[in-house]
Structures are given as C-alpha cells and as structure tokens.
Design a protein around this motif. Sequence first.
Motif, PDB file in Angstrom:
ATOM      1  N   HIS A  51      56.510  40.529  36.242  1.00  0.00           N
ATOM      2  CA  HIS A  51      55.757  39.595  35.407  1.00  0.00           C
ATOM      3  C   HIS A  51      55.601  38.242  36.106  1.00  0.00           C
ATOM      4  CE1 HIS A  51      57.077  42.090  31.680  1.00  0.00           C
ATOM      5  NE2 HIS A  51      55.963  42.560  32.227  1.00  0.00           N
ATOM      6  N   ILE A  52      56.624  37.834  36.848  1.00  0.00           N
ATOM      7  CA  ILE A  52      56.518  36.582  37.614  1.00  0.00           C
ATOM      8  C   ILE A  52      55.395  36.688  38.643  1.00  0.00           C
ATOM      9  CG2 ILE A  52      57.695  35.135  39.330  1.00  0.00           C
ATOM     10  CD1 ILE A  52      60.287  35.592  37.806  1.00  0.00           C
ATOM     11  N   SER A  53      55.326  37.843  39.319  1.00  0.00           N
ATOM     12  CA  SER A  53      54.244  38.064  40.289  1.00  0.00           C
ATOM     13  C   SER A  53      52.890  38.012  39.595  1.00  0.00           C
ATOM     14  CB  SER A  53      54.410  39.427  40.975  1.00  0.00           C
ATOM     15  OG  SER A  53      55.661  39.525  41.612  1.00  0.00           O
ATOM     16  N   MET A  54      52.814  38.604  38.400  1.00  0.00           N
ATOM     17  CA  MET A  54      51.550  38.614  37.664  1.00  0.00           C
ATOM     18  C   MET A  54      51.143  37.201  37.257  1.00  0.00           C
ATOM     19  SD  MET A  54      52.188  41.997  35.266  1.00  0.00           S
ATOM     20  CE  MET A  54      50.731  41.697  34.278  1.00  0.00           C
ATOM     21  N   VAL A  55      52.099  36.435  36.741  1.00  0.00           N
ATOM     22  CA  VAL A  55      51.809  35.062  36.321  1.00  0.00           C
ATOM     23  C   VAL A  55      51.357  34.223  37.518  1.00  0.00           C
ATOM     24  CG1 VAL A  55      52.831  32.920  35.455  1.00  0.00           C
ATOM     25  CG2 VAL A  55      53.342  35.089  34.321  1.00  0.00           C
ATOM     26  N   HIS A  56      52.087  34.357  38.626  1.00  0.00           N
ATOM     27  CA  HIS A  56      51.770  33.611  39.846  1.00  0.00           C
ATOM     28  C   HIS A  56      50.353  33.942  40.324  1.00  0.00           C
ATOM     29  CE1 HIS A  56      52.953  32.486  44.219  1.00  0.00           C
ATOM     30  NE2 HIS A  56      52.607  31.412  43.543  1.00  0.00           N
ATOM     31  N   THR A  57      50.014  35.218  40.312  1.00  0.00           N
ATOM     32  CA  THR A  57      48.692  35.661  40.782  1.00  0.00           C
ATOM     33  C   THR A  57      47.591  35.230  39.825  1.00  0.00           C
ATOM     34  OG1 THR A  57      49.701  37.591  41.852  1.00  0.00           O
ATOM     35  CG2 THR A  57      47.324  37.662  41.486  1.00  0.00           C
ATOM     36  N   ILE A  58      47.801  35.451  38.534  1.00  0.00           N
ATOM     37  CA  ILE A  58      46.785  35.087  37.536  1.00  0.00           C
ATOM     38  C   ILE A  58      46.490  33.594  37.597  1.00  0.00           C
ATOM     39  CG2 ILE A  58      46.352  34.857  35.047  1.00  0.00           C
ATOM     40  CD1 ILE A  58      47.875  37.542  34.721  1.00  0.00           C
ATOM     41  N   PHE A  59      47.541  32.786  37.712  1.00  0.00           N
ATOM     42  CA  PHE A  59      47.330  31.339  37.790  1.00  0.00           C
ATOM     43  C   PHE A  59      46.456  30.974  38.988  1.00  0.00           C
ATOM     44  CE2 PHE A  59      48.641  27.470  40.054  1.00  0.00           C
ATOM     45  CZ  PHE A  59      48.151  26.513  39.167  1.00  0.00           C
ATOM     46  N   ASN A  60      46.800  31.489  40.155  1.00  0.00           N
ATOM     47  CA  ASN A  60      46.078  31.099  41.372  1.00  0.00           C
ATOM     48  C   ASN A  60      44.655  31.639  41.400  1.00  0.00           C
ATOM     49  OD1 ASN A  60      47.913  29.498  43.197  1.00  0.00           O
ATOM     50  ND2 ASN A  60      49.254  31.232  42.777  1.00  0.00           N
ATOM     51  N   VAL A  61      44.464  32.860  40.911  1.00  0.00           N
ATOM     52  CA  VAL A  61      43.114  33.431  40.891  1.00  0.00           C
ATOM     53  C   VAL A  61      42.239  32.686  39.878  1.00  0.00           C
ATOM     54  CG1 VAL A  61      41.748  35.476  40.341  1.00  0.00           C
ATOM     55  CG2 VAL A  61      43.825  35.701  41.716  1.00  0.00           C
ATOM     56  N   LEU A  62      42.762  32.496  38.660  1.00  0.00           N
ATOM     57  CA  LEU A  62      41.983  31.805  37.633  1.00  0.00           C
ATOM     58  C   LEU A  62      41.741  30.345  38.001  1.00  0.00           C
ATOM     59  CD1 LEU A  62      43.318  33.153  34.204  1.00  0.00           C
ATOM     60  CD2 LEU A  62      41.128  33.606  35.317  1.00  0.00           C
ATOM     61  N   ASN A  63      42.733  29.702  38.593  1.00  0.00           N
ATOM     62  CA  ASN A  63      42.578  28.313  39.010  1.00  0.00           C
ATOM     63  C   ASN A  63      41.444  28.190  40.021  1.00  0.00           C
ATOM     64  OD1 ASN A  63      43.240  25.563  39.036  1.00  0.00           O
ATOM     65  ND2 ASN A  63      44.586  25.810  40.798  1.00  0.00           N
ATOM     66  N   THR A  64      41.399  29.124  40.972  1.00  0.00           N
ATOM     67  CA  THR A  64      40.314  29.133  41.966  1.00  0.00           C
ATOM     68  C   THR A  64      38.970  29.388  41.284  1.00  0.00           C
ATOM     69  OG1 THR A  64      41.814  29.914  43.702  1.00  0.00           O
ATOM     70  CG2 THR A  64      39.456  30.255  44.060  1.00  0.00           C
ATOM     71  N   PHE A  65      38.967  30.357  40.368  1.00  0.00           N
ATOM     72  CA  PHE A  65      37.730  30.718  39.654  1.00  0.00           C
ATOM     73  C   PHE A  65      37.200  29.522  38.852  1.00  0.00           C
ATOM     74  CE2 PHE A  65      35.563  32.359  35.848  1.00  0.00           C
ATOM     75  CZ  PHE A  65      34.557  33.119  36.447  1.00  0.00           C
ATOM     76  N   LEU A  66      38.097  28.787  38.197  1.00  0.00           N
ATOM     77  CA  LEU A  66      37.683  27.676  37.339  1.00  0.00           C
ATOM     78  C   LEU A  66      37.256  26.444  38.141  1.00  0.00           C
ATOM     79  CD1 LEU A  66      40.427  27.904  34.553  1.00  0.00           C
ATOM     80  CD2 LEU A  66      37.991  28.455  34.309  1.00  0.00           C
ATOM     81  N   LEU A  67      37.995  26.147  39.217  1.00  0.00           N
ATOM     82  CA  LEU A  67      37.720  24.914  39.969  1.00  0.00           C
ATOM     83  C   LEU A  67      36.762  25.103  41.133  1.00  0.00           C
ATOM     84  CD1 LEU A  67      41.235  23.188  40.019  1.00  0.00           C
ATOM     85  CD2 LEU A  67      39.291  22.754  38.518  1.00  0.00           C
TER      86      LEU A  67
END
Length: 562
Positions: free
Chosen positions: A290-306
């Motif tokens: 779950h930590i890996s998932m959270v880490h990945t989701i944050f970085n992917v979504l952050n890139t997508f949004l910004l």
Amino acid sequence: MNDINWLNVALGFLGGFGLFLFGMEYMGEGLQKAAGSRMKNLLGVLTNNRFLGVLVGAGVTALIQSSSATTVMVVGFVNAGLMSLKQAVGVIMGANIGTTVTAWIVSLGEWTSFLKPSVLAPICIIIGVVMTMFAKKQSAKHIGQIIFGFGALFLGLDMMSNAAKPLSGLEEIKNAFIILGKNPLLGILTGALVTAVIQSSSASVGILQALATAALVPWDSAIYIILGQNIGTCITAILSSIGASKNAKRAATVHFLFNLLGSILFAILALIGFKFVAPELGSVSIEVTHISMVHTIFNVLNTFLLFPFASVLVYLAEHIIPGNDTAEEGELQHLDERILETPTFAVENAVKEVVRMGNIAEQNAKVAVQALFDKDEKKIQEVFDREKIINQLQHGINHYLVKLSNVSLSEHEHTVITGLFHTVSDIERVGDHAENIAELAQSLIEKDLNFSKTAIDELKEITDTAIKCFELSLQAYEFGDKTIAKNALPLEESVDAMEAKLRSRHMKRLASNTCDSLAGIVFLDTVSNVERISDHASNIAQTILDENRSLTTEELNLHPIA
C-alpha cells in the motif's frame, strides 16, 4: 516488551539501512553499466516536448534508482547550457515517477513467500557473486552486479524489518505514529527531515516500509510522511545548485515547487478523506504494498495535475530567482562536474569549452598584431589582461579533464580527451606568443622605433595567414571536420615559406642600411612568434587528423593528476 535491547535494535536497523543503501546504489550502478551510453543518452533528448521529457526522466530514474541523482544531473545540464529550463521541467516531473520503482521492489515480499527478502536475499547474493567473479563477458558481470545489488537491498530490508519487530508491541512507538497521523504538518515535516538528511526519498520510503512490516505505521501518518519525503528529496538538487547559474538554481526551484505544491494539495485531500470520508482508515496499519501504491499514485497524479502548468512553475522560479547570469570570461561556461555522470555530454562540452578558449586566444593574437601596427598601449594592456584569462581557462579545463579521464569512458572518448589535453596546451602557447608580440609592440613604443611600409606589408601578410590557419584549425576541432583540418595545413606551410623569405629579405635590407637595426630585431622576433602560432595551429589540425596521438612526458607534466 520493556526488556528490549535497544542497542541490538539500533545496530540491526542502522546496519540493515546501510546495507539497503549500498544495495540500492550498487544495483543502480550495475543497471547504468548494463544500459551503457544508451541510458545516459536519454537525458540528451533535448526537446521542447515536455511529455517526452517526463518519459525520459522516469526511465533514467528507474535505472539509477534515485530521483535526486537525476535532478542533480538536470541541474548540471542546465548549468552547462545543454538543456533549457523549460526542457528540464518534464524530466524533473518524470524523475518523481521513476523513483517509485524501488518501493515496488521492496513490496515483492508481500506478494508470495518466495519473493520474501529472507528467501530472495541469499539467492541473489550467491548468483551475483558467482557472475561477478567468474563471468568472462563484461555484460554478464554487470548483470551479476545488478543481481547482487538486489540481494544486498533485500538483506538490508530484512535486517531492518527484523530489528523493528520487537517495537511492534511498544505503545510509545505506536502513539508516536498516531500523533504524526493526527498532525499532518508534523508528519510532513518528519518525512521531509529524514529524507533531507539521507538525501534519498527511495531510501526513506524503504525505512517506512520496513517499519510497516512490524505493523507500526497507520495509514494517515504513512501518507503524510510520504508527502514529506517528496519535499525532502528536493534538498539534494537545491544544495547542488549552490554556486551554479541562475537557470540551474531555477531548475532546482522548479523541482521544489512541483513537490511542495503537490504535497500541499494531496495533504488537504488526505485530511478531508480521513476526517469525513473514511475516518476509520486512518488508524488501520498500512501494508508495504500500500505504501508503494500511495507513493506511485501521488507522483503520477501530481505530474498529471501540474503538467499543464509547467510554464507557470517556470514563471514562478524565474521570479523567485530573478536576473540574468553575468559569467566572467575567465569562468568555465560549458563544464560542470554534475554532468561527469554522463560522460558523453561531458566530453562534448569539454570540446566546446576548449574551442571557446581557442577563440579567446585567436582574438588576443589579432589584437596583439594590431597593437604592434598601431603602437597602441590600450590594446597592449588588453592583450595582457586576456592572457590571464587564457591561463585561468587552461588550469580549469585541465583540472576538469583529469576528473573526466577517471570516469568510465569508451575508447573513443579517451582518445578525444587525450586530444583535448594537447589542444589546450597548443592554445595556451598561442596565447603566450600573442603576449610576446604585445611585448614587442611595447618595445617599439618605448624605444620610439618604426617599421618601414614594406616591413608592415610583409608582417600583415604573414600574420593574416597564420591567424587564418589557427581559425581553420579551431573550426576543424569544433566540428570534428577533417576536410577543414586538411585545409589548414597548407597555410602553415605557407607561413614557414614566408618566414624564410622574410628573413632573407630583411637581412638584405640590413646589409644595405635601409632598415633600422633595432626595429629589425623586433621585426624578426615578431615573424618568429607568428610562425610559432601557425605551428600550434597545425598541431591542433593534426589532432583531428591523427586521433591516436599519445601524450608526451613533457605534456603530461603540464597537467599532473592531483
């Protein structure tokens, strides 16, 4: 659990962490070697297509296992003029995605018992050692290094997890994580501080995953700590940009703004989620995957949004770091130690800097000759001042080339560097001869001597030819053009022929008393210095034509390895 041996816990955890760091770095190094220049050349895809930049940043970071290292290289590329700030933004965003690979490697143990660190570690270490020690092909040794790095990483993770297990029943530790979960700012600061100290978000996420195996970390504190880790990883690039150009500082600032804004946005969303959407989830222990998932989701979504606001990030960075760079002529403008990690570009930029030094020497030769004809003291001083710059550049370039020659290079790159040592020496000697001509001009002024019109015409012809020879040699070196190099050589031969002819004519003028003897000495010394300029120009052209020339003992002594 009050009988916990804290010394054993500390030693086990720190020892495991050290092994984890070593494995991660050793594995990344093996991946770099296995990929060769192909991986390093990914960073050279200098394009205004930011989407491609994101892919490049993610790919490179996945290979070298460090977003900090990728961002530091990007700062070096921007500082050396290899990449614009706008081109760097996409790579920086992609680096954050690539850094999640390590977390997924660590998560393997939760998927099946065979992939547990305690099982995989010894297998990988044995295979890695055998391949590294006994494989004959270099590519197989590199693969062995990757496998051994995996093993060391898993062994370190297993040691950290085992060291943390006795803490699972300790209420004080659980309460500490509960406090971090209830106080988002404190959780973010903790993650940022730990990551800033060890300068690796991958490693700090690994620590969090090791603690999660002991069921110590609840969901809320894990998320806030992960957000903080993404902020803390910016410290490496920020420190790296100290003393660099303003654009390089802006690249580090873009990295910081990207992670900071994303962390603030997701912290707000997480706070709302834990307060109103799923309040019971916050206190549930998080799992490693779950930590890996959270880490990945944050970085992917952050890139997508910004990603659409990349220009805004650049705009903000330009206002935070205002003004333009005012580089001194004597400062190295194309060389940056951060790009030594990418030798292909380091070599290319070394050539650029040597050519720049050559252009300065060419300008000095022209000014020195004009100072001689015009008997201009201002131009004489200009030559002396510029000669100091040439000497300064020689020292800086040679120092850089020594460092560059000690990194992993191809045979061709070693040959290019050998040629660069030769060329720097030849250019410096051209600068010396220009200075000699300026001193001869000074002698004309002090002794109130004059050349005859015939002598001036002869000097103009030979100096024009010698400087043209030097100019062509520099062009040949800049573009690696053997045709231009061949065109320079006949000019050197013409200068040699002219020198012999001018000496003969001058001796006749002296014999017939149609020339002042003191002015004649200056004339002959000038001709000699001009001829030497063409000799060094010929040497530079020959370096392009004969790339296998090796350094002489005398030349090696000019730039000893410190």
